[in-house]
Design an enzyme around this catalytic site. Sequence first.
Site, short mmCIF file in Angstrom:
data_model
loop_
_atom_site.label_atom_id
_atom_site.label_comp_id
_atom_site.label_asym_id
_atom_site.label_seq_id
_atom_site.Cartn_x
_atom_site.Cartn_y
_atom_site.Cartn_z
CD GLU A 83 37.06 38.48 48.75
OE1 GLU A 83 37.55 38.55 49.84
OE2 GLU A 83 37.47 39.44 47.86
CB CYS A 115 37.95 42.65 45.80
SG CYS A 115 37.05 42.67 47.36
CG HIS A 250 37.36 47.12 44.56
ND1 HIS A 250 36.38 46.14 44.64
CD2 HIS A 250 37.95 47.05 45.93
CE1 HIS A 250 36.24 45.83 45.69
NE2 HIS A 250 37.06 46.13 46.45
#
Length: 417
Positions: A83, A115, A250
Amino acid sequence: MKKQVGIEALAIAVPRRYVDIEDLARARGVDPAKYTAGLGAKEMAVADPGEDSVSLAATAAARLIQRNGVDTSRVGMLVVGTETGVDHAKPVASHVQGLLKLPKTMRTYDTQHACYGGTAGLMAAVEWIASGAGAGRSAIVVCSDIARYGLNTAGEPTQGGGAVALLVSEQPDLLSLDIGLNGVCSMDVYDFWRPLGRREAVVDGHYSISCYLDALSGAYRGWRERALEHEVVRWGDSLPGEQLARILYHVPFCKMARKAHTQLRLCDLEDAPNAAASTPAAREEAAKSTASYDAQVASSLGLNARIGNVYTASLYLALAGLMNGEGAALAGKRIGLLSYGSGCAAEFYSGVVGEKAAQRMAQADVEAVLAKRERVTVEEYERIMRLASDAPEQLTPAPGEFRLSEIRDFRRIYAAG
Protein backbone atom coordinates in the site's frame (compact mmCIF):
# COMPACT_ATOMS: atom_id res chain seq x y z
CA MET A 1 -4.76 -37.39 -4.25
CA LYS A 2 -5.58 -33.73 -3.68
CA LYS A 3 -2.82 -31.40 -4.80
CA GLN A 4 -0.94 -29.72 -1.94
CA VAL A 5 -0.19 -26.03 -2.47
CA GLY A 6 1.19 -23.48 -0.08
CA ILE A 7 4.27 -21.69 1.17
CA GLU A 8 7.52 -23.50 0.48
CA ALA A 9 9.90 -20.95 2.00
CA LEU A 10 10.16 -17.32 3.07
CA ALA A 11 12.72 -14.57 3.59
CA ILE A 12 12.59 -11.15 5.24
CA ALA A 13 14.17 -7.74 4.76
CA VAL A 14 14.12 -4.81 7.19
CA PRO A 15 15.54 -1.27 7.27
CA ARG A 16 19.13 -1.01 8.45
CA ARG A 17 18.22 1.16 11.46
CA TYR A 18 15.81 1.06 14.37
CA VAL A 19 14.91 3.11 17.44
CA ASP A 20 14.30 1.64 20.87
CA ILE A 21 10.66 2.20 21.76
CA GLU A 22 11.47 3.19 25.35
CA ASP A 23 13.84 5.89 24.06
CA LEU A 24 11.04 7.23 21.89
CA ALA A 25 8.60 7.20 24.81
CA ARG A 26 10.96 9.19 27.03
CA ALA A 27 11.61 11.71 24.26
CA ARG A 28 7.86 12.25 23.97
CA GLY A 29 7.38 12.61 27.72
CA VAL A 30 5.41 9.36 27.89
CA ASP A 31 5.69 6.53 30.41
CA PRO A 32 7.53 3.77 28.46
CA ALA A 33 4.96 1.26 29.73
CA LYS A 34 2.36 2.95 27.50
CA TYR A 35 4.33 1.77 24.46
CA THR A 36 5.76 -1.49 25.80
CA ALA A 37 2.82 -2.89 27.77
CA GLY A 38 0.10 -0.83 26.11
CA LEU A 39 1.15 -1.52 22.50
CA GLY A 40 3.43 -4.53 22.96
CA ALA A 41 6.32 -2.78 21.20
CA LYS A 42 10.05 -3.08 21.86
CA GLU A 43 11.77 -1.58 18.82
CA MET A 44 10.67 0.29 15.69
CA ALA A 45 12.24 0.03 12.26
CA VAL A 46 13.35 3.35 10.78
CA ALA A 47 13.37 3.48 6.99
CA ASP A 48 15.26 6.24 5.18
CA PRO A 49 14.19 7.40 1.67
CA GLY A 50 16.60 4.92 0.08
CA GLU A 51 14.72 2.06 1.75
CA ASP A 52 11.41 2.13 -0.09
CA SER A 53 8.92 -0.62 -0.90
CA VAL A 54 10.91 -1.56 -4.01
CA SER A 55 14.32 -1.90 -2.36
CA LEU A 56 12.93 -3.88 0.57
CA ALA A 57 10.89 -6.16 -1.72
CA ALA A 58 13.88 -6.78 -3.99
CA THR A 59 16.15 -7.55 -1.04
CA ALA A 60 13.66 -10.01 0.49
CA ALA A 61 13.04 -11.72 -2.86
CA ALA A 62 16.77 -11.95 -3.61
CA ARG A 63 17.35 -13.63 -0.24
CA LEU A 64 14.47 -16.03 -0.87
CA ILE A 65 15.90 -17.08 -4.24
CA GLN A 66 19.53 -17.29 -3.18
CA ARG A 67 19.08 -19.07 0.15
CA ASN A 68 16.63 -21.64 -1.19
CA GLY A 69 18.27 -22.33 -4.53
CA VAL A 70 15.15 -21.28 -6.45
CA ASP A 71 15.21 -22.08 -10.16
CA THR A 72 13.80 -18.80 -11.46
CA SER A 73 13.05 -20.32 -14.87
CA ARG A 74 10.29 -22.26 -13.08
CA VAL A 75 8.74 -19.14 -11.52
CA GLY A 76 5.69 -18.03 -13.50
CA MET A 77 4.26 -15.30 -11.31
CA LEU A 78 5.64 -12.41 -9.26
CA VAL A 79 3.15 -10.47 -7.15
CA VAL A 80 3.92 -7.63 -4.73
CA GLY A 81 1.33 -6.73 -2.12
CA THR A 82 1.85 -3.15 -1.01
CA GLU A 83 0.00 0.00 0.00
CA THR A 84 3.11 2.18 -0.28
CA GLY A 85 3.85 1.82 -3.97
CA VAL A 86 6.18 4.27 -5.71
CA ASP A 87 4.21 5.02 -8.89
CA HIS A 88 0.54 5.30 -9.87
CA ALA A 89 1.07 3.06 -12.91
CA LYS A 90 4.35 1.14 -12.81
CA PRO A 91 4.13 -1.70 -10.25
CA VAL A 92 6.74 -2.47 -7.62
CA ALA A 93 6.79 -6.00 -9.07
CA SER A 94 8.23 -4.74 -12.36
CA HIS A 95 11.11 -3.06 -10.51
CA VAL A 96 11.79 -6.28 -8.59
CA GLN A 97 11.72 -8.32 -11.79
CA GLY A 98 14.31 -6.02 -13.35
CA LEU A 99 16.59 -5.74 -10.33
CA LEU A 100 16.68 -9.53 -9.89
CA LYS A 101 16.88 -10.19 -13.66
CA LEU A 102 13.93 -12.54 -13.49
CA PRO A 103 12.53 -14.20 -16.65
CA LYS A 104 10.26 -12.28 -19.01
CA THR A 105 7.90 -15.26 -19.14
CA MET A 106 6.10 -14.45 -15.91
CA ARG A 107 3.12 -12.44 -14.77
CA THR A 108 4.13 -9.39 -12.72
CA TYR A 109 1.71 -7.13 -10.88
CA ASP A 110 0.93 -5.47 -7.56
CA THR A 111 -2.08 -6.07 -5.33
CA GLN A 112 -3.48 -3.22 -3.24
CA HIS A 113 -6.07 -3.28 -0.49
CA ALA A 114 -4.37 -1.67 2.50
CA CYS A 115 -2.82 -4.37 4.71
CA TYR A 116 -4.80 -7.14 3.01
CA GLY A 117 -2.93 -6.68 -0.28
CA GLY A 118 -0.30 -9.33 0.47
CA THR A 119 -2.90 -11.96 1.25
CA ALA A 120 -4.78 -11.06 -1.95
CA GLY A 121 -1.56 -11.79 -3.85
CA LEU A 122 -0.93 -15.02 -1.96
CA MET A 123 -4.41 -16.35 -2.67
CA ALA A 124 -4.12 -15.44 -6.35
CA ALA A 125 -0.87 -17.41 -6.53
CA VAL A 126 -2.19 -20.39 -4.56
CA GLU A 127 -5.34 -20.67 -6.66
CA TRP A 128 -3.37 -20.23 -9.92
CA ILE A 129 -1.18 -23.18 -8.97
CA ALA A 130 -4.00 -25.31 -7.55
CA SER A 131 -6.13 -24.82 -10.68
CA GLY A 132 -3.40 -26.28 -12.85
CA ALA A 133 -3.01 -23.05 -14.81
CA GLY A 134 0.52 -22.72 -13.46
CA ALA A 135 1.52 -25.98 -15.17
CA GLY A 136 3.82 -26.96 -12.31
CA ARG A 137 5.47 -23.57 -11.98
CA SER A 138 5.87 -21.71 -8.69
CA ALA A 139 5.15 -18.11 -7.70
CA ILE A 140 6.88 -15.47 -5.61
CA VAL A 141 4.67 -13.20 -3.51
CA VAL A 142 6.28 -10.29 -1.70
CA CYS A 143 4.62 -8.16 0.98
CA SER A 144 6.51 -4.87 1.27
CA ASP A 145 5.58 -1.64 3.03
CA ILE A 146 6.68 1.40 5.01
CA ALA A 147 4.27 2.35 7.82
CA ARG A 148 4.57 6.07 8.39
CA TYR A 149 2.42 8.43 10.49
CA GLY A 150 4.79 11.29 11.21
CA LEU A 151 6.61 12.81 14.18
CA ASN A 152 4.69 13.52 17.39
CA THR A 153 1.49 11.89 16.14
CA ALA A 154 -0.71 9.40 17.96
CA GLY A 155 0.38 6.72 15.50
CA GLU A 156 4.10 7.47 15.78
CA PRO A 157 5.00 4.47 18.01
CA THR A 158 3.19 2.11 15.60
CA GLN A 159 5.37 2.87 12.58
CA GLY A 160 7.77 0.42 10.96
CA GLY A 161 8.85 -1.06 7.65
CA GLY A 162 10.04 -4.22 5.97
CA ALA A 163 9.23 -6.99 3.53
CA VAL A 164 8.47 -10.72 3.59
CA ALA A 165 8.95 -12.77 0.41
CA LEU A 166 7.04 -16.04 0.04
CA LEU A 167 7.79 -18.90 -2.36
CA VAL A 168 4.46 -20.51 -3.28
CA SER A 169 4.50 -23.96 -4.86
CA GLU A 170 3.29 -27.55 -4.89
CA GLN A 171 6.02 -28.32 -2.34
CA PRO A 172 4.69 -26.49 0.73
CA ASP A 173 7.54 -27.26 3.13
CA LEU A 174 6.50 -24.39 5.40
CA LEU A 175 2.71 -24.35 5.26
CA SER A 176 0.23 -26.35 3.15
CA LEU A 177 -2.98 -24.31 2.78
CA ASP A 178 -6.48 -25.72 3.28
CA ILE A 179 -7.71 -24.58 -0.12
CA GLY A 180 -11.43 -23.86 -0.28
CA LEU A 181 -12.01 -23.32 3.43
CA ASN A 182 -11.24 -19.59 3.45
CA GLY A 183 -13.76 -17.22 5.00
CA VAL A 184 -13.95 -13.61 3.83
CA CYS A 185 -15.69 -10.42 4.92
CA SER A 186 -15.50 -7.01 3.21
CA MET A 187 -17.20 -3.64 3.73
CA ASP A 188 -16.94 -0.08 2.39
CA VAL A 189 -15.58 1.96 5.32
CA TYR A 190 -13.20 4.88 5.93
CA ASP A 191 -11.17 3.62 8.88
CA PHE A 192 -7.68 4.16 7.44
CA TRP A 193 -6.58 5.66 4.14
CA ARG A 194 -3.73 7.56 2.47
CA PRO A 195 -4.89 10.14 -0.07
CA LEU A 196 -2.88 10.47 -3.28
CA GLY A 197 0.15 12.68 -2.77
CA ARG A 198 0.48 12.11 0.99
CA ARG A 199 3.36 10.22 2.64
CA GLU A 200 1.48 9.84 5.92
CA ALA A 201 -1.71 7.85 6.34
CA VAL A 202 -4.96 9.14 7.83
CA VAL A 203 -6.48 6.88 10.45
CA ASP A 204 -9.55 6.84 12.67
CA GLY A 205 -7.95 4.61 15.30
CA HIS A 206 -10.89 3.49 17.44
CA TYR A 207 -13.16 3.04 14.43
CA SER A 208 -10.46 1.04 12.64
CA ILE A 209 -10.22 -1.39 15.55
CA SER A 210 -13.99 -1.80 15.48
CA CYS A 211 -13.93 -2.47 11.72
CA TYR A 212 -11.10 -4.99 12.18
CA LEU A 213 -13.07 -6.92 14.81
CA ASP A 214 -16.30 -6.88 12.79
CA ALA A 215 -14.53 -8.12 9.66
CA LEU A 216 -12.65 -10.75 11.67
CA SER A 217 -15.97 -12.08 12.99
CA GLY A 218 -17.43 -12.44 9.52
CA ALA A 219 -14.30 -14.02 8.04
CA TYR A 220 -13.76 -16.45 10.91
CA ARG A 221 -17.38 -17.58 10.92
CA GLY A 222 -17.14 -18.18 7.18
CA TRP A 223 -14.03 -20.33 7.63
CA ARG A 224 -15.53 -22.17 10.59
CA GLU A 225 -18.67 -23.07 8.64
CA ARG A 226 -16.59 -24.70 5.90
CA ALA A 227 -14.16 -26.28 8.35
CA LEU A 228 -17.06 -27.90 10.21
CA GLU A 229 -18.51 -29.21 6.94
CA HIS A 230 -15.16 -30.81 6.07
CA GLU A 231 -14.66 -32.06 9.64
CA VAL A 232 -11.44 -30.09 10.04
CA VAL A 233 -12.83 -28.89 13.38
CA ARG A 234 -15.95 -29.79 15.34
CA TRP A 235 -18.12 -28.69 18.24
CA GLY A 236 -17.21 -30.74 21.28
CA ASP A 237 -15.29 -30.51 24.51
CA SER A 238 -13.21 -27.73 22.99
CA LEU A 239 -14.25 -24.80 20.80
CA PRO A 240 -13.45 -24.95 17.05
CA GLY A 241 -10.89 -22.16 17.37
CA GLU A 242 -9.16 -23.98 20.22
CA GLN A 243 -8.51 -26.91 17.89
CA LEU A 244 -6.01 -24.84 15.91
CA ALA A 245 -2.49 -25.23 17.30
CA ARG A 246 -1.76 -21.53 16.79
CA ILE A 247 -3.64 -18.54 15.39
CA LEU A 248 -1.85 -15.66 13.67
CA TYR A 249 -3.38 -12.22 13.26
CA HIS A 250 -2.73 -9.08 11.30
CA VAL A 251 -0.59 -7.02 13.69
CA PRO A 252 -0.67 -3.23 13.26
CA PHE A 253 0.59 -3.24 16.88
CA CYS A 254 1.14 -6.33 18.99
CA LYS A 255 -1.62 -5.68 21.51
CA MET A 256 -4.13 -5.84 18.64
CA ALA A 257 -3.55 -9.60 18.48
CA ARG A 258 -4.97 -9.96 21.98
CA LYS A 259 -8.09 -7.97 21.05
CA ALA A 260 -8.48 -10.05 17.90
CA HIS A 261 -8.12 -13.35 19.74
CA THR A 262 -10.70 -12.31 22.30
CA GLN A 263 -13.12 -11.51 19.46
CA LEU A 264 -12.50 -14.85 17.72
CA ARG A 265 -13.17 -16.74 20.96
CA LEU A 266 -16.31 -14.71 21.50
CA CYS A 267 -17.58 -15.82 18.07
CA ASP A 268 -17.24 -19.45 19.15
CA LEU A 269 -18.72 -18.87 22.59
CA GLU A 270 -21.73 -17.01 21.18
CA ASP A 271 -22.39 -19.63 18.48
CA ALA A 272 -21.73 -22.78 20.51
CA PRO A 273 -24.65 -25.26 20.71
CA ASN A 274 -24.79 -24.74 24.48
CA ALA A 275 -24.44 -20.93 24.35
CA ALA A 276 -27.87 -20.39 25.91
CA ALA A 277 -26.60 -21.98 29.11
CA SER A 278 -24.31 -19.01 29.83
CA THR A 279 -24.88 -15.27 30.14
CA PRO A 280 -23.39 -12.71 27.71
CA ALA A 281 -21.20 -11.40 30.53
CA ALA A 282 -19.87 -14.89 31.25
CA ARG A 283 -19.10 -15.44 27.58
CA GLU A 284 -17.25 -12.13 27.32
CA GLU A 285 -15.18 -13.01 30.37
CA ALA A 286 -14.35 -16.47 29.01
CA ALA A 287 -13.33 -14.93 25.68
CA LYS A 288 -10.56 -12.99 27.44
CA SER A 289 -8.75 -16.19 28.48
CA THR A 290 -5.08 -15.40 29.08
CA ALA A 291 -4.25 -19.11 28.91
CA SER A 292 -5.70 -19.38 25.41
CA TYR A 293 -3.86 -16.27 24.22
CA ASP A 294 -0.57 -17.46 25.69
CA ALA A 295 -0.95 -20.91 24.15
CA GLN A 296 -2.18 -19.93 20.69
CA VAL A 297 -0.96 -16.41 19.92
CA ALA A 298 1.83 -14.94 22.04
CA SER A 299 4.73 -16.90 20.54
CA SER A 300 4.11 -15.42 17.07
CA LEU A 301 4.72 -11.78 18.02
CA GLY A 302 8.47 -11.63 18.64
CA LEU A 303 9.48 -10.18 15.28
CA ASN A 304 6.56 -7.76 15.12
CA ALA A 305 7.53 -6.35 18.53
CA ARG A 306 11.05 -5.66 17.23
CA ILE A 307 10.13 -4.22 13.81
CA GLY A 308 6.75 -2.54 14.19
CA ASN A 309 3.91 -2.22 11.72
CA VAL A 310 4.68 -3.52 8.23
CA TYR A 311 1.16 -3.23 6.78
CA THR A 312 0.84 -6.05 4.19
CA ALA A 313 3.76 -7.94 5.70
CA SER A 314 2.57 -7.84 9.33
CA LEU A 315 0.73 -11.18 9.24
CA TYR A 316 3.61 -12.86 7.42
CA LEU A 317 6.16 -11.40 9.83
CA ALA A 318 4.12 -13.15 12.55
CA LEU A 319 4.30 -16.36 10.49
CA ALA A 320 8.06 -15.96 10.18
CA GLY A 321 8.38 -15.40 13.94
CA LEU A 322 6.23 -18.42 14.76
CA MET A 323 7.99 -20.77 12.34
CA ASN A 324 11.39 -19.51 13.44
CA GLY A 325 10.68 -20.38 17.04
CA GLU A 326 8.35 -23.36 16.78
CA GLY A 327 8.61 -24.77 13.28
CA ALA A 328 9.83 -28.19 14.41
CA ALA A 329 7.32 -28.52 17.26
CA LEU A 330 4.38 -27.54 15.04
CA ALA A 331 5.18 -29.86 12.12
CA GLY A 332 2.01 -31.65 11.04
CA LYS A 333 -0.27 -29.35 13.05
CA ARG A 334 -2.93 -26.99 11.71
CA ILE A 335 -2.76 -23.24 12.32
CA GLY A 336 -5.16 -20.39 11.50
CA LEU A 337 -4.31 -17.02 9.95
CA LEU A 338 -6.37 -13.81 9.90
CA SER A 339 -5.55 -11.09 7.39
CA TYR A 340 -7.15 -7.64 7.60
CA GLY A 341 -6.90 -4.56 5.42
CA SER A 342 -8.61 -1.26 6.08
CA GLY A 343 -11.28 -0.08 3.73
CA CYS A 344 -11.99 -2.98 4.50
CA ALA A 345 -11.45 -6.71 3.87
CA ALA A 346 -10.60 -9.68 6.07
CA GLU A 347 -9.79 -13.27 5.23
CA PHE A 348 -9.38 -16.19 7.61
CA TYR A 349 -7.65 -19.30 6.34
CA SER A 350 -5.80 -22.30 7.69
CA GLY A 351 -2.98 -24.65 6.81
CA VAL A 352 -0.84 -27.50 8.06
CA VAL A 353 2.77 -26.82 9.04
CA GLY A 354 5.23 -28.76 6.90
CA GLU A 355 7.67 -31.37 8.18
CA LYS A 356 10.58 -29.30 6.80
CA ALA A 357 9.45 -26.00 8.29
CA ALA A 358 12.38 -25.74 10.69
CA GLN A 359 14.88 -26.44 7.90
CA ARG A 360 13.34 -23.77 5.69
CA MET A 361 13.42 -21.22 8.51
CA ALA A 362 17.06 -22.00 9.21
CA GLN A 363 17.76 -20.87 5.65
CA ALA A 364 15.85 -17.64 6.25
CA ASP A 365 18.17 -16.88 9.21
CA VAL A 366 15.91 -14.10 10.50
CA GLU A 367 17.93 -13.50 13.66
CA ALA A 368 21.00 -12.65 11.56
CA VAL A 369 18.96 -10.19 9.51
CA LEU A 370 17.91 -8.33 12.66
CA ALA A 371 21.35 -8.55 14.25
CA LYS A 372 22.86 -6.44 11.45
CA ARG A 373 20.67 -3.45 12.27
CA GLU A 374 21.95 -0.27 13.89
CA ARG A 375 20.23 1.27 16.91
CA VAL A 376 19.87 5.03 16.46
CA THR A 377 18.99 7.86 18.81
CA VAL A 378 15.65 9.61 18.72
CA GLU A 379 17.44 12.66 17.28
CA GLU A 380 18.81 10.59 14.39
CA TYR A 381 15.41 9.00 13.83
CA GLU A 382 13.83 12.46 13.61
CA ARG A 383 16.50 13.59 11.14
CA ILE A 384 15.75 10.60 8.91
CA MET A 385 12.00 11.21 9.12
CA ARG A 386 12.49 14.78 7.88
CA LEU A 387 14.41 13.74 4.77
CA ALA A 388 12.60 14.34 1.49
CA SER A 389 11.28 11.17 -0.13
CA ASP A 390 12.95 12.08 -3.45
CA ALA A 391 16.38 12.75 -1.94
CA PRO A 392 17.79 9.39 -0.73
CA GLU A 393 20.99 9.35 1.29
CA GLN A 394 23.97 8.14 -0.71
CA LEU A 395 24.74 5.02 1.30
CA THR A 396 26.32 1.87 -0.08
CA PRO A 397 23.94 -1.09 0.11
CA ALA A 398 25.21 -4.22 1.86
CA PRO A 399 25.96 -7.26 -0.30
CA GLY A 400 22.73 -8.78 -1.62
CA GLU A 401 20.69 -5.70 -0.74
CA PHE A 402 19.22 -2.86 -2.80
CA ARG A 403 18.74 0.88 -2.25
CA LEU A 404 17.12 3.71 -4.13
CA SER A 405 20.06 5.85 -5.24
CA GLU A 406 18.36 8.64 -7.17
CA ILE A 407 15.29 9.78 -9.08
CA ARG A 408 16.14 11.11 -12.51
CA ASP A 409 13.47 12.39 -14.94
CA PHE A 410 10.87 10.72 -12.69
CA ARG A 411 12.66 7.38 -13.11
CA ARG A 412 13.77 5.54 -9.99
CA ILE A 413 17.33 4.20 -10.08
CA TYR A 414 18.45 1.52 -7.64
CA ALA A 415 21.91 0.42 -6.51
CA ALA A 416 22.75 -3.20 -5.72
CA GLY A 417 25.21 -4.29 -3.05
